[in-house]
Design an enzyme around this catalytic site. Sequence first.
Site, PDB file in Angstrom:
ATOM      1  N   ASP A  74     -25.714   3.556  21.830  1.00 16.21           N
ATOM      2  CA  ASP A  74     -26.794   2.663  22.232  1.00 16.21           C
ATOM      3  C   ASP A  74     -27.548   3.240  23.435  1.00 16.21           C
ATOM      4  OD1 ASP A  74     -28.459   0.471  22.150  1.00 16.21           O
ATOM      5  OD2 ASP A  74     -27.095  -0.845  23.257  1.00 16.21           O
ATOM      6  N   ARG A  83     -29.275  -2.048  38.393  1.00 16.33           N
ATOM      7  CA  ARG A  83     -29.836  -2.833  37.290  1.00 16.33           C
ATOM      8  C   ARG A  83     -28.670  -3.391  36.489  1.00 16.33           C
ATOM      9  NH1 ARG A  83     -30.494  -2.094  31.765  1.00 16.33           N
ATOM     10  NH2 ARG A  83     -32.479  -2.644  30.785  1.00 16.33           N
ATOM     11  N   ASP A 111     -27.288  -5.052  33.451  1.00 14.53           N
ATOM     12  CA  ASP A 111     -27.759  -5.074  32.081  1.00 14.53           C
ATOM     13  C   ASP A 111     -27.343  -6.353  31.350  1.00 14.53           C
ATOM     14  OD1 ASP A 111     -28.794  -3.442  29.819  1.00 14.53           O
ATOM     15  OD2 ASP A 111     -26.764  -3.735  29.068  1.00 14.53           O
ATOM     16  N   GLU A 119     -31.675  -7.774  34.267  1.00 11.63           N
ATOM     17  CA  GLU A 119     -32.309  -7.488  32.986  1.00 11.63           C
ATOM     18  C   GLU A 119     -32.000  -8.684  32.088  1.00 11.63           C
ATOM     19  OE1 GLU A 119     -32.745  -5.763  28.825  1.00 11.63           O
ATOM     20  OE2 GLU A 119     -30.811  -6.175  29.713  1.00 11.63           O
ATOM     21  N   HIS A 149     -37.585   1.390  27.585  1.00  9.51           N
ATOM     22  CA  HIS A 149     -36.848   2.039  26.493  1.00  9.51           C
ATOM     23  C   HIS A 149     -36.507   1.061  25.374  1.00  9.51           C
ATOM     24  CE1 HIS A 149     -33.825  -0.057  28.694  1.00  9.51           C
ATOM     25  NE2 HIS A 149     -32.943   0.182  27.756  1.00  9.51           N
ATOM     26  N   ARG A 178     -35.945   2.171  18.250  1.00  7.42           N
ATOM     27  CA  ARG A 178     -36.324   2.297  19.664  1.00  7.42           C
ATOM     28  C   ARG A 178     -36.385   3.752  20.110  1.00  7.42           C
ATOM     29  NH1 ARG A 178     -31.993  -1.420  22.508  1.00  7.42           N
ATOM     30  NH2 ARG A 178     -30.764  -0.414  20.876  1.00  7.42           N
TER      31      ARG A 178
HETATM   32  C1  GLC Z   1     -32.409  -8.414  23.270  1.00 10.02           C
HETATM   33  C2  GLC Z   1     -31.755  -8.700  24.555  1.00 10.02           C
HETATM   34  C3  GLC Z   1     -32.174  -7.718  25.597  1.00 10.02           C
HETATM   35  C4  GLC Z   1     -32.105  -6.309  25.067  1.00 10.02           C
HETATM   36  C5  GLC Z   1     -32.751  -6.153  23.758  1.00 10.02           C
HETATM   37  C6  GLC Z   1     -32.461  -4.790  23.226  1.00 10.02           C
HETATM   38  O1  GLC Z   1     -33.747  -8.697  23.362  1.00 10.02           O
HETATM   39  O2  GLC Z   1     -32.058  -9.983  25.000  1.00 10.02           O
HETATM   40  O3  GLC Z   1     -31.365  -7.856  26.689  1.00 10.02           O
HETATM   41  O4  GLC Z   1     -32.776  -5.462  25.943  1.00 10.02           O
HETATM   42  O5  GLC Z   1     -32.238  -7.084  22.881  1.00 10.02           O
HETATM   43  O6  GLC Z   1     -33.236  -4.567  22.087  1.00 10.02           O
HETATM   44  C1  GLC Z   2     -29.880  -3.783  27.440  1.00 10.65           C
HETATM   45  C2  GLC Z   2     -30.503  -2.427  27.257  1.00 10.65           C
HETATM   46  C3  GLC Z   2     -30.603  -2.122  25.804  1.00 10.65           C
HETATM   47  C4  GLC Z   2     -29.258  -2.236  25.158  1.00 10.65           C
HETATM   48  C5  GLC Z   2     -28.635  -3.595  25.440  1.00 10.65           C
HETATM   49  C6  GLC Z   2     -27.210  -3.618  25.045  1.00 10.65           C
HETATM   50  O1  GLC Z   2     -30.678  -4.778  26.976  1.00 10.65           O
HETATM   51  O2  GLC Z   2     -31.747  -2.390  27.876  1.00 10.65           O
HETATM   52  O3  GLC Z   2     -31.150  -0.844  25.596  1.00 10.65           O
HETATM   53  O4  GLC Z   2     -29.384  -2.076  23.781  1.00 10.65           O
HETATM   54  O5  GLC Z   2     -28.647  -3.872  26.802  1.00 10.65           O
HETATM   55  O6  GLC Z   2     -26.455  -2.841  25.926  1.00 10.65           O
END
Ligand code: GLC
Ligand code: GLC
Length: 652
Positions: free
Chosen positions: A141, A282, A284, A326, A395, A520
């Site tokens: 991921d 950050r 996550d 985030e 990203h 992505r």
């Molecule tokens: C969802 C989550 C977000 C994550 C995204 C990844 O929208 O809420 O946290 O960045 O999926 O695609």
């Molecule tokens: C966050 C990251 C995203 C990832 C997800 C799960 O939303 O930005 O890229 O897929 O977390 O870890």
Amino acid sequence: MYEQVSHSLLNEILNKLETDISKQDLRHFYTRLGSNFYAIHSLFSRLYGDRDDFKEQAQLLVETMARQYINRPEHLMQLDIEREKDHNWFLSQKWVGMALYSHGFAGNLAGVDERLGYFQELGINLVHIMPIMRCPEGHSDGGYAISDFREIDPRAGSLEDLETVAYDMRERDILLVLDVVVNHTSNEHQWAQLARAGDPVYQDYYYTFEDRTIPDRYEENMPEIFPQTSPGNFTWDEEMGRWVMTVFNNYQWDLNYSNPAVFIEMLDVILYWANKGTDILRLDAVAFLWKKIGSTCQNEREAHLILQLLKDCCQVTAPGVLFIAEAIVAPVEVAKYFGEDAVIAKECEIAYNATFMALMWDAVATKNAKLLNQGIKSLPVKLDRATWLNYIRCHDDIGLGFDDSDIKLVGYEPMEHRKFLLEYYTGNFAYSLARGLPFGQNDKNGDARIAGTLASLVGLQAALEEGDPTMIDDAVQTILLLHGMILSFGGIPLLYYGDELGKLNDYSYHDDLGKSDDSRWLHRPTIDWQAAGNRNVSGTIEYRIFSALKRMIAVRKEIDVFADFNNRALIEVENPNLFVFGRYNATKQAESVLVVANFNNLPQQLNLDNISGWSRNQGCQLVDLVSGQTPDLEEEVLTIPGYGFYWLGELM
Ligand code: GLC
Ligand code: GLC
């Protein structure tokens, strides 16, 4: 605050401290612990108070903070004290950020270190290096599945490389942002391995179940995050012989924060990276931290309590370090990640402004600012000592995360409108020049999100294919317009690497088995440094974008009212194509700046005579601060070119 129960517990804990801790000079630690302990105790007991081992856990918690305090390098302790005195430092307009993958940007951490001059050339002084901790070889991921929280992935480099980057960045006054993936681990993490081997202690680090009874009850209300590649929220692990909760990909195991051991481990990880010289962490996927049957398992009250507790504890050990939330969630929910009912942020000082991001994409597709204006009206007011991270691309995918009620208010039908946006950006709409791809399509409910680079989504790729100079101009203008918004809105602008050079979609991920199922990767570019050299060659796309951004960034840093002190006022105007707001200094009216943006391709007009809340000073000359030129103004009627924008100020 002094309160008897917590204070007597604190005394007990301090008396029992191991001698390797108690014999150290802990002056600042004790004063901070004293001031935060009432809050720490209430939160910790609210979350874990009914456990028999509560006191031992509280002891461990304090020892974890103390040990990391002892480990904190002297220069970072100094920085903590400086930031304590200048506590609004991060609200300043002088910060401009960029997010990047070290491998895509410059191969690895050593490469990033060599390119620090590039950031300075553009004016970037906050760099978010996306996950670099150890992760599995194949699917990871993009590094968000971590198999060791304290090691750097060998592909990115070593701990020494990171320390070098952190040191060199500090020498150049560039802030370092790193991720801590707090919600889950990779299934290759040692905790997961031990859980698999049958160790009940580590099975308690996750949500594991022997049969589907409980998972099925959870599933009733939980949405799917990656419906295409990882449907459902649980995965059967053959080796463990149990189901495990995996909200994101099936190899990302959700951590169980109802277990205090998990909380303490993750606090320790956060403090570990704070001590490596990270300025901002950050955190996550914070919306997902607490799971409760019968709920969507997002934005739960306890998720906020966990963040508050993390903040309170981090303030004791490393108070100069900030958190970014985030949380890509609904507008009313996002602001809660600053912490409610407070002046200073009780949870995270900074949060992604996903609402603004999505609304700008709506404006680009519809070529008007109707929903953008409406949506910003419903953006909750944020705390004084907290700020937004304003971005256009990152990203991740673009989710259409605005409210249906706002869509209705501006006269569209929500389902139809969302369908239009998806079709528009994935190139399935008649007049669309966007070259995006769908991400996370869910056939059960018709949902989908959007992948693609900024340049490809605003039509640059199509324009270059057609070789049409007008289309190219429009796309370049749109790229600048959007940056003009994040640079002036209030908060920290976060550019996404490659966008400053107009990078187009990268389709090579199709050939990589670890990536091909995740669109992505379309927008996670590899910078070609030879081509990037075009930024200095007049007339090239790279030059047009890079040099304009460079100028805007430099100008932003000089405009005091662009600092984020809740000093923005949205201005309602009749022309639906325009997005207009004022940035002001509460004490000195004369220093206000009027931002006017035109999301339509055709020139638009605005009569400056009847703008509420903004009046021109007699005898002053209006100037566009970006270009330094006088804008097109006739008898107070301003003309804004197609996809144009102004930062208007007055010259005496
Ligand atoms: C969802 C989550 C977000 C994550 C995204 C990844 O929208 O809420 O946290 O960045 O999926 O695609
Ligand atoms: C966050 C990251 C995203 C990832 C997800 C799960 O939303 O930005 O890229 O897929 O977390 O870890």
